[in-house]
Design a protein around this motif. Structure first.
Motif, mmCIF file in Angstrom:
data_model
loop_
_atom_site.group_PDB
_atom_site.id
_atom_site.type_symbol
_atom_site.label_atom_id
_atom_site.label_comp_id
_atom_site.label_asym_id
_atom_site.label_seq_id
_atom_site.Cartn_x
_atom_site.Cartn_y
_atom_site.Cartn_z
ATOM 1 N N GLN A 114 0.827 -1.201 0.000
ATOM 2 C CA GLN A 114 0.000 0.000 0.000
ATOM 3 C C GLN A 114 0.868 1.259 0.000
ATOM 4 O OE1 GLN A 114 -3.627 0.245 2.392
ATOM 5 N NE2 GLN A 114 -3.154 -1.811 3.141
ATOM 6 N N LYS A 115 1.912 1.218 0.784
ATOM 7 C CA LYS A 115 2.815 2.363 0.853
ATOM 8 C C LYS A 115 3.439 2.647 -0.508
ATOM 9 C CE LYS A 115 6.778 4.124 3.462
ATOM 10 N NZ LYS A 115 7.775 3.816 4.523
ATOM 11 N N GLU A 116 3.903 1.582 -1.177
ATOM 12 C CA GLU A 116 4.512 1.741 -2.499
ATOM 13 C C GLU A 116 3.472 2.229 -3.523
ATOM 14 O OE1 GLU A 116 7.646 1.570 -3.542
ATOM 15 O OE2 GLU A 116 8.190 1.351 -1.420
ATOM 16 N N LEU A 117 2.263 1.658 -3.428
ATOM 17 C CA LEU A 117 1.204 2.098 -4.343
ATOM 18 C C LEU A 117 0.879 3.574 -4.155
ATOM 19 C CD1 LEU A 117 -1.232 -0.944 -4.191
ATOM 20 C CD2 LEU A 117 0.223 -0.279 -6.112
ATOM 21 N N ARG A 118 0.831 4.000 -2.900
ATOM 22 C CA ARG A 118 0.548 5.396 -2.597
ATOM 23 C C ARG A 118 1.662 6.298 -3.134
ATOM 24 N NH1 ARG A 118 0.286 4.860 2.393
ATOM 25 N NH2 ARG A 118 -1.865 4.099 2.440
ATOM 26 N N LYS A 119 2.901 5.829 -2.969
ATOM 27 C CA LYS A 119 4.044 6.600 -3.469
ATOM 28 C C LYS A 119 3.992 6.720 -4.991
ATOM 29 C CE LYS A 119 9.096 6.797 -3.235
ATOM 30 N NZ LYS A 119 10.323 6.126 -2.740
ATOM 31 N N LYS A 120 3.674 5.604 -5.657
ATOM 32 C CA LYS A 120 3.559 5.626 -7.113
ATOM 33 C C LYS A 120 2.429 6.560 -7.557
ATOM 34 C CE LYS A 120 3.666 1.829 -9.441
ATOM 35 N NZ LYS A 120 3.366 0.438 -9.863
ATOM 36 N N ALA A 121 1.314 6.521 -6.810
ATOM 37 C CA ALA A 121 0.179 7.386 -7.151
ATOM 38 C C ALA A 121 0.551 8.854 -7.015
ATOM 39 C CB ALA A 121 -1.009 7.052 -6.245
ATOM 40 N N GLN A 122 1.271 9.175 -5.956
ATOM 41 C CA GLN A 122 1.693 10.556 -5.752
ATOM 42 C C GLN A 122 2.674 10.998 -6.837
ATOM 43 O OE1 GLN A 122 3.199 10.379 -1.756
ATOM 44 N NE2 GLN A 122 1.163 10.683 -0.822
ATOM 45 N N THR A 123 3.579 10.094 -7.220
ATOM 46 C CA THR A 123 4.549 10.409 -8.281
ATOM 47 C C THR A 123 3.828 10.654 -9.605
ATOM 48 O OG1 THR A 123 6.250 9.078 -7.188
ATOM 49 C CG2 THR A 123 6.589 9.598 -9.523
ATOM 50 N N LYS A 124 2.891 9.774 -9.927
ATOM 51 C CA LYS A 124 2.120 9.936 -11.162
ATOM 52 C C LYS A 124 1.331 11.243 -11.150
ATOM 53 C CE LYS A 124 2.899 6.098 -13.497
ATOM 54 N NZ LYS A 124 3.413 6.089 -14.892
ATOM 55 N N LEU A 125 0.715 11.516 -9.997
ATOM 56 C CA LEU A 125 -0.073 12.734 -9.887
ATOM 57 C C LEU A 125 0.796 13.970 -10.061
ATOM 58 C CD1 LEU A 125 -2.818 13.984 -9.331
ATOM 59 C CD2 LEU A 125 -2.291 13.897 -6.888
ATOM 60 N N SER A 126 1.997 13.944 -9.465
ATOM 61 C CA SER A 126 2.929 15.053 -9.619
ATOM 62 C C SER A 126 3.338 15.223 -11.080
ATOM 63 C CB SER A 126 4.159 14.815 -8.741
ATOM 64 O OG SER A 126 5.114 15.837 -8.920
ATOM 65 N N GLY A 127 3.571 14.096 -11.754
ATOM 66 C CA GLY A 127 3.933 14.153 -13.176
ATOM 67 C C GLY A 127 2.826 14.737 -14.025
ATOM 68 N N ILE A 128 1.594 14.364 -13.712
ATOM 69 C CA ILE A 128 0.452 14.899 -14.456
ATOM 70 C C ILE A 128 0.345 16.408 -14.271
ATOM 71 C CG2 ILE A 128 -2.078 14.932 -14.552
ATOM 72 C CD1 ILE A 128 -1.999 11.939 -13.918
#
Length: 374
Positions: free
Chosen positions: A179-193
């Protein structure tokens, strides 16, 4: 000689003096040369403006090329945005699934813990008694053996449940890391967007600003060019009026010198002769030049008050008498319909008015045949 004859004689002498002083076609030729010079200068300016406009058009074309390139980039970025949004949606779904798994694991762990508590509750009193009497008396070996087997089985089951509990705890720990990794990936993707969107907006604003500036400058140049072309047309019209369109070709269509009623008409055979027309006006109204020309006389003339005489080229003159005031100077070039003065007191009419003559060489001609009808 009558008073009116003296007046007409003075006017005739004035025209004769003007001709003797060299007022001739040279004046018209000078005006033509000046107009040709103005037209040439304006055409040169037009040429420069067209070159500048062509340069701006090329820059605008280049801007449109850049626009096409940026539009392609925008399309690609939008596609990437859609992909990233899909990925983000998938990550969010995985995160929700992981949270659901976590809740299930927590429920299972809670059941295992409850079961262990129940088993330990049952096992602990027995174990305590055996420790107290060391399995009591060994006289009844079969009973002791049954107790031993039961305790061993109970211990084994307890150990198994403890191992399961540990495995579930480990799974929960791993799931939490996922979950932690998924959340980190989601935040990274969101920042990229967000960065992609910011870059896209910046490109659009930069492009729109550039196009707006080019367009504004181009419109300004086009308006200037339009004004110059209109100036050339006006100058050409004036040039034609002084060359191909002589005042003689405007016979019957010349504008009236002022507003009012004609009270004295052209009658050179009268006694005394009337060599022009008398116009009665309502108060001091504007007096206008009937055609383009040059002021050759602007002064008082005995019997006629203030008089302005304009030379129109090709030996044509117009005379405006009984003016209250004049707004021109001798030697000044005037436009057609340009205001040259105001009507004053006209003695013969006993009202404000204008005495007007039109002459070819020194001979007066009937103004009413030259002026446009109302």
């Amino acid at each position: 000689m009558s008073r009116f004859s003296v007046k007409t004689y003075l006017v005739t002498v004035t025209f004769a003096l003007l001709m003797l002083c060299g007022v001739s076609l040279a004046s018209a030729d000078s005006t033509v040369d000046r107009l040709k010079g103005e037209i040439q200068d304006t055409k040169q300016t037009v040429k420069q403006q067209k070159q500048e406009l062509l340069k701006l058009t090329r820059e605008e074309r280049n801007m449109f090329g850049e626009l096409a390139a940026i539009e392609d980039r925008i399309t690609n970025v939008e596609r990437e945005l859609f992909r990233q949004e899909d990925d983000l949606a998938g990550i969010m779904e995985d995160e929700q699934a992981a949270k659901a798994d976590q809740r299930i694991l927590e429920d299972e762990l809670s059941e295992i813990v409850d079961k262990l508590k129940s088993m330990l509750t049952k096992l602990w009193p027995v174990h305590s008694r055996k420790l107290e009497n060391k399995f009591g008396s060994l006289d009844d070996w079969e009973k002791a053996d049954r107790n031993f087997v039961w305790l061993a089985s109970l211990y084994k089951e307890t150990k198994t449940e403890l191992n399961k509990a540990q495995e579930k705890a480990d799974e929960i720990s791993v799931n939490l890391e996922v979950q932690k990794e998924l959340r980190k990936k989601a935040q990274t993707k969101l920042s990229g967007i967000n960065k992609t969107k910011d870059g896209l907006l910046k490109d659009k604003l930069s492009l729109l600003s550039g196009i707006k500036s080019i367009r504004a400058l181009k419109i300004n140049r086009e308006q200037e060019l339009k004004g110059l072309l209109e100036t050339i047309n006006k100058l050409n019209y004036r040039l034609k009026s002084l060359t191909s369109k002589k005042i003689a070709t405007f016979k019957g269509s010349l504008p009236r010198p002022c507003a009012g009623d004609v009270k004295a008409r052209f009658k050179p055979s009268a006694k005394p002769p009337i060599r022009g027309i008398g116009i009665q006006t309502t108060g001091n109204v504007d007096v206008k030049s009937i055609f383009w020309g040059k002021v050759v006389h602007n002064d008082t003339l005995r019997g006629f008050g203030r008089v302005v005489i304009i030379y129109h080229g090709y030996n044509y003159y117009s005379l405006y008498a009984y003016l209250a005031e004049s707004f021109v100077k001798t030697g000044q070039e005037v436009e057609k319909d340009e205001i040259i003065g105001k009507t004053g007191y006209y003695p013969n009419l006993k009202e404000t008015g204008l005495y007007f003559e039109l002459r070819f060489h020194q001979k007066p001609v009937n103004p009413q045949k030259w002026l446009a009808r109302n």
